[in-house]
Design an enzyme around this catalytic site. Sequence first.
Site, PDB file in Angstrom:
ATOM      1  N   ARG A 262       1.151  -1.131   0.139  1.00 39.53           N
ATOM      2  CA  ARG A 262       0.152  -0.223  -0.355  1.00 39.53           C
ATOM      3  C   ARG A 262       0.977   1.070   0.363  1.00 39.53           C
ATOM      4  O   ARG A 262       2.291   0.996   0.972  1.00 39.53           O
ATOM      5  CB  ARG A 262      -0.782   0.205   1.170  1.00 39.53           C
ATOM      6  CG  ARG A 262      -1.680  -0.793   1.286  1.00 39.53           C
ATOM      7  CD  ARG A 262      -3.178  -0.900   2.283  1.00 39.53           C
ATOM      8  NE  ARG A 262      -4.005  -2.099   2.255  1.00 39.53           N
ATOM      9  CZ  ARG A 262      -4.919  -2.834   3.312  1.00 39.53           C
ATOM     10  NH1 ARG A 262      -4.729  -2.022   4.175  1.00 39.53           N
ATOM     11  NH2 ARG A 262      -5.144  -3.777   2.966  1.00 39.53           N
ATOM     12  N   ARG A 277       3.098   1.087  10.470  1.00 38.43           N
ATOM     13  CA  ARG A 277       2.233   1.009   9.240  1.00 38.43           C
ATOM     14  C   ARG A 277       3.283   0.985   7.606  1.00 38.43           C
ATOM     15  O   ARG A 277       4.463   2.540   8.100  1.00 38.43           O
ATOM     16  CB  ARG A 277       1.049   3.049   9.026  1.00 38.43           C
ATOM     17  CG  ARG A 277       0.487   3.134   7.767  1.00 38.43           C
ATOM     18  CD  ARG A 277      -0.427   4.627   8.294  1.00 38.43           C
ATOM     19  NE  ARG A 277      -0.999   4.652   9.305  1.00 38.43           N
ATOM     20  CZ  ARG A 277      -2.082   4.477   9.412  1.00 38.43           C
ATOM     21  NH1 ARG A 277      -2.738   3.900   8.056  1.00 38.43           N
ATOM     22  NH2 ARG A 277      -2.350   4.622  10.352  1.00 38.43           N
ATOM     23  N   GLU A 349      -5.777  -0.509  15.164  1.00 39.96           N
ATOM     24  CA  GLU A 349      -7.069  -1.475  14.856  1.00 39.96           C
ATOM     25  C   GLU A 349      -5.761  -3.049  14.566  1.00 39.96           C
ATOM     26  O   GLU A 349      -4.710  -2.309  14.340  1.00 39.96           O
ATOM     27  CB  GLU A 349      -6.913  -1.301  13.579  1.00 39.96           C
ATOM     28  CG  GLU A 349      -7.781  -1.992  12.893  1.00 39.96           C
ATOM     29  CD  GLU A 349      -7.540  -1.550  11.060  1.00 39.96           C
ATOM     30  OE1 GLU A 349      -7.879  -2.175  10.012  1.00 39.96           O
ATOM     31  OE2 GLU A 349      -7.572  -0.185  11.278  1.00 39.96           O
ATOM     32  N   SER A 352     -10.347  -5.518  10.393  1.00 42.62           N
ATOM     33  CA  SER A 352     -11.340  -4.922  10.089  1.00 42.62           C
ATOM     34  C   SER A 352     -12.378  -6.208   9.721  1.00 42.62           C
ATOM     35  O   SER A 352     -11.449  -7.177   8.578  1.00 42.62           O
ATOM     36  CB  SER A 352     -11.085  -3.977   8.680  1.00 42.62           C
ATOM     37  OG  SER A 352     -10.901  -2.639   9.065  1.00 42.62           O
ATOM     38  N   ARG A 391       0.944  -6.378  12.737  1.00 40.15           N
ATOM     39  CA  ARG A 391       0.829  -5.436  13.667  1.00 40.15           C
ATOM     40  C   ARG A 391       0.334  -6.146  15.320  1.00 40.15           C
ATOM     41  O   ARG A 391       0.079  -6.101  16.239  1.00 40.15           O
ATOM     42  CB  ARG A 391      -0.726  -4.815  13.211  1.00 40.15           C
ATOM     43  CG  ARG A 391      -0.418  -3.814  12.230  1.00 40.15           C
ATOM     44  CD  ARG A 391      -1.943  -2.711  12.817  1.00 40.15           C
ATOM     45  NE  ARG A 391      -1.405  -1.833  11.445  1.00 40.15           N
ATOM     46  CZ  ARG A 391      -2.708  -0.699  11.308  1.00 40.15           C
ATOM     47  NH1 ARG A 391      -3.408  -0.183  12.297  1.00 40.15           N
ATOM     48  NH2 ARG A 391      -2.193   0.823  11.285  1.00 40.15           N
TER      49      ARG A 391
END
Length: 430
Positions: A262, A277, A349, A352, A391
């Site tokens: 990403r 990130r 987070e 999801s 994560r």
Amino acid sequence: MHDIRAIRENPAAFDAALARRGDASVSSELLRLDESRRAKILAAETAQAEQNKASKEVGAAKGRGDEVEFQRLRALVADKKAEIARMQTEAKDLDALLTDQLARIANIPAEDVPEGADEDDNVEVNRWGTPRAFDFAPKEHYDIPAVAAAMDFETAAKTSGSRFVNLSKGVARIHRALAQFMIDTHIDKNGLTEMLTPVLVRDEAMYGTDKLPKFGEDSYQTTNGWWLIPTSEVTLTYSVSGDILDQSALPIRMTAHTVCFRSEAGSAGKDTAGMLRQHQFEKVEMVSVTHPDESDAEQKRMLRCAEDLLEQLGIPYRTVVLCTGDMGFGARRTYDIEAWLPGQDAYREISSVSTTGDFQARRMNARFRPEGGGKPEYVHTLNGSGLAVGRCLISVLENGQNADGTVTLPNVLAPYLGGKLTLQLDGTLA
């Protein structure tokens, strides 16, 4: 993708649903395009009928020897042919414009999704575990001495730039162990089918899973046109594109462990320290393809699959349902699982789990044949992280850190680490 017929039937309801997301009303413009498109199609069909009639009369005029009428009709046929071609081209252009407009409009939120503007309006629905009470000030993952010995951002920056990391020794092995633990649990306990899919995909796959056209800048595209996947949701979901499945084949439940990419174009300045990130990361994805009547229950099932992984690892977490203003573009409803990170003194987070309804299925024409017969219907598609490996690594390291700078690892990882559950100060396992 939205159904223009549904918008036609109730434009006010469509605009009201978008308003819940904070988006502007668009039905009037969509219906204007739709009306123009349909008018051009009707005009082309009318001209075609007139051409067919004139074509039949040409022969009759020739048979009568009526040269004047014969030439007039031939000219009329030629004019109608040109008119039809022009109308068809205009209708095709309007159809492409309408399709593009529809493709850029976010999914309609489910009725039970709470309204709100941003993450502050998300609603907590579950909490598990009690954050550990440390007798020292817990550090963020990259500052833990045992971790710092095997987590190298500077060398990665020399080869690739910022937001990349080199892992070595025990930390690299823990990362690999976590991915293996997740995949094995999904296969052996949760009944998912493991897939190994490409990380390079075509435009059609990105479009069909709602990553294009609106969010191209968030992904990487190679010079020869392929896209690097932002998640294996793309490859797993698109695997049923163009299919008409038997209802008995549903649900289809898949999982894959892949490298993901990403650009993080919209996150400049956010989480720049550590590996929270990254431009390149690994994730274990879950995807389900279901009957429409079963998709809500399937989302709950997928959510439990992800939560259970954290419970086995002993990581405290909370689950929130995202409000209308914080949901992703393609989601109809999303649950976020947030793991406790003692170094940040916050929940962050880690997964999801979203249902898209038939939003993606319409874009990629994925349908099923009802058991009782009848016209094929669109499937529902769902996706969820189970889990983001990097994560999860952060969570395990921060929650297991000790005052002496070492890290104690969860017992459930013992089979994957040769029974070694301590990350030592030199970055090796013991």
